[in-house]
Design an enzyme around this catalytic site. Structure first.
Site, PDB file in Angstrom:
ATOM      1  N   HIS A 171       3.293  10.766   4.348  1.00 56.55           N
ATOM      2  CA  HIS A 171       4.130   9.983   3.448  1.00 56.55           C
ATOM      3  C   HIS A 171       3.477   8.668   3.031  1.00 56.55           C
ATOM      4  O   HIS A 171       4.113   7.800   2.451  1.00 56.55           O
ATOM      5  CB  HIS A 171       5.507   9.702   4.076  1.00 56.55           C
ATOM      6  CG  HIS A 171       5.436   9.311   5.523  1.00 56.55           C
ATOM      7  ND1 HIS A 171       6.072  10.011   6.526  1.00 56.55           N
ATOM      8  CD2 HIS A 171       4.792   8.298   6.151  1.00 56.55           C
ATOM      9  CE1 HIS A 171       5.836   9.451   7.691  1.00 56.55           C
ATOM     10  NE2 HIS A 171       5.074   8.398   7.485  1.00 56.55           N
ATOM     11  N   TYR A 256      -9.581   0.910  10.537  1.00 59.44           N
ATOM     12  CA  TYR A 256     -10.464   1.945   9.985  1.00 59.44           C
ATOM     13  C   TYR A 256     -11.775   1.383   9.470  1.00 59.44           C
ATOM     14  O   TYR A 256     -12.679   2.149   9.123  1.00 59.44           O
ATOM     15  CB  TYR A 256      -9.782   2.668   8.815  1.00 59.44           C
ATOM     16  CG  TYR A 256      -8.476   3.344   9.133  1.00 59.44           C
ATOM     17  CD1 TYR A 256      -8.177   3.779  10.420  1.00 59.44           C
ATOM     18  CD2 TYR A 256      -7.533   3.559   8.141  1.00 59.44           C
ATOM     19  CE1 TYR A 256      -6.975   4.387  10.704  1.00 59.44           C
ATOM     20  CE2 TYR A 256      -6.327   4.183   8.409  1.00 59.44           C
ATOM     21  CZ  TYR A 256      -6.054   4.593   9.701  1.00 59.44           C
ATOM     22  OH  TYR A 256      -4.860   5.204   9.973  1.00 59.44           O
TER      23      TYR A 256
END
Length: 501
Positions: A171, A256
């Site tokens: 999502h 990340y």
């Protein structure tokens, strides 16, 4: 219209109840078969009771087949929803706490970084067993809809090694789409987007309103927004330097890449503690723990509340039900899906799992060619893809050398740790998670010997730059509405704007 849908990991209340609501809001699906399976009899029983109550009060003649026997649940299933967390919160705690000893401060740790890589090792081992069961007992043309993280790694392994047609669903794109609309003072439906990249590093490469291109005005809109300017500092800085907004939250994105969480004294410059997803150390572990504890405690009250109404207007934004609806009825659905690239994004590897716009109808899932990503965005994705590829091969073959190389190539791990520290941390994580890693038996034996031999590198008693304690049941009871939302939602950061005042 009758076919069978199975849920693996059905004890996950956040996903299971919402996805079932979305599916059974489709009028043609009032006669489908539903099967739930989980490894926790207690969680499975609670979720089954709650969902069956919803079904009964909506007047449908469907009886959930709830079983601890996975193969029994999968037998003849045409669609399979996977919402598992292999190792549960016990393993998740290790994914967060062991790297902290080496200075690796994660907000989530379920997609990349040290935690995500180890989560992938556990998940892939079990997903390949799930795929074996699917091949042997499910419907021949079944589709596996994977919601489990690390999304790209698991979906990669299932398609390449599992022999099961698998699509990954998330999502994240919808959440960022809402934010973009808010930044411009618009409704989500008024903004047209093209978003492409890899899961949790997908880029809004086109943003339009009534045909007007807003992409070049995005940075100014976010920098001037009263909330986002405080809560999305990492995403804004990435947009400032790479030119495009990324799907994933401030906390996710910060772990990340190598630049925002490598120095403890700088982490708080980039995060905000108004919501966990803005960058809190171990934030997702905390809210998942609180959600589990609240659901177990408050479950009797959930059964007393009105059932969810299966109406079109009550459907959520998760892609899964709309994909099944499109495949079965022919009604077209457009979403963003995680699939094997095969030339969709032309400057990312063909074998990688990419996330891009797709269209679904009775003819199947169709992925138009996106072309090249902007060069800088592609470079960020390609670094992560290299880590994913190493991690997938490590998990499939039980190769701890590839696992260590994945750790070394991970942007944040490599920014914080030297090679010797990475080797020792990997030993620690392998040994601590032994019961979920059957493919690493020999490697774990040798890791135990090295750890027992002494002469270990010193580690830190470090709780992270921004860790909050898990709330007690009594503390959560002071705001039952928030506690209920946290336990019930699959997207535990849906109401994202919030900054520390």
């Amino acid at each position: 219209m009758s076919f069978k849908i199975a849920f693996i990991g059905a004890g996950s209340i956040g996903f299971t109840r919402g996805l079932l609501r979305d599916l059974l809001a489709v009028p043609e699906f009032n006669n489908i078969e539903v099967a739930f399976t989980d490894i926790s009899s207690a969680n499975l029983e609670m979720v089954t009771q709650l969902c069956q109550r919803d079904i009964d009060e909506n007047g449908l003649d469907i009886k959930i087949h709830s079983t601890l026997n996975r193969r029994e649940a999968l037998r003849d299933a045409k669609y399979i929803f996977c919402v598992v967390r292999i190792g549960g919160l016990e393993a998740f705690q290790l994914d967060v706490d062991i790297p902290l000893k080496y200075g690796i401060d994660q907000c989530v740790g379920d997609t990349l970084c040290a935690g995500g890589i180890m989560y992938g090792q556990r998940g892939i081992a079990e997903m390949l067993e799930i795929c074996k069961d699917i091949r042997e007992v499910a419907a021949k043309d079944c589709l596996l809809l994977n919601y489990a993280n690390p999304m790209a790694m698991l979906t990669w392994a299932c398609n390449k090694y599992g022999g099961v047609n698998t699509i990954g669903l998330c999502h994240g794109v919808q959440g960022g789409h809402r934010q973009i609309a808010m930044a411009f003072g618009l409704e989500k439906e008024e903004v047209d987007i093209i978003c492409a990249g890899i899961n949790h590093q997908t880029w809004y490469i086109s943003v339009k309103h009534k045909g007007e291109d807003l992409t070049g005005r995005m940075l100014e809109a976010f920098e001037n927004h009263p909330e986002f300017s405080k809560t999305e500092k990492v995403r804004i800085d990435m947009m400032r330097r790479f030119g495009f907004y990324s799907t994933e939250s401030n906390g996710h994105l910060s772990e990340y890449v190598p630049w925002y969480r490598k120095r403890p004294e700088e982490i708080n410059d980039w995060i905000d503690l108004g919501k966990w997803i803005n960058g809190e150390t171990g934030g997702y572990l905390r809210v998942c723990t609180e959600g589990r504890n609240w659901f177990k405690t408050d479950f009797p009250n959930w059964m007393k509340e009105p059932a969810i109404e299966y109406k079109q207007e009550n459907r959520g934004e998760e892609h899964g039900s709309y994909i099944v609806e499109a495949l079965e009825t022919g009604r077209t659905y457009r979403g963003h899906f995680n699939v094997v690239n095969n030339g969709v994004i032309t400057n990312l590897p063909d074998d990688a799992i990419i996330e891009a716009p797709g269209y679904v109808d009775r003819n199947g899932i169709n992925m138009p060619v996106v072309g090249d990503l902007p060069l800088g965005c592609a470079a960020v994705c390609n670094v992560s893809i290299s880590v994913q590829r190493l991690a997938v091969e490590a998990a499939v073959h039980g190769d701890d050398t590839l696992l260590r190389q994945a750790m070394m190539m991970d942007p944040l791990v490599g920014a914080v740790c030297n090679p010797k520290e990475i080797w020792q941390m990997t030993d620690e994580m392998l040994v601590a998670q032994e019961k979920w890693l059957p493919q690493f038996t020999e490697s774990i034996k040798k890791a135990k010997e090295r750890l027992a031999a002494g002469n270990l590198l010193p580690t830190k008693d470090y709780q992270g730059a921004a860790r909050l304690k898990v709330k007690s049941i009594e503390e959560m009871a002071q705001n039952k509405e928030d506690a209920r939302k946290n336990a019930a939602e699959s997207d535990k950061a849906k109401e994202r704007p919030s900054a520390v005042k």
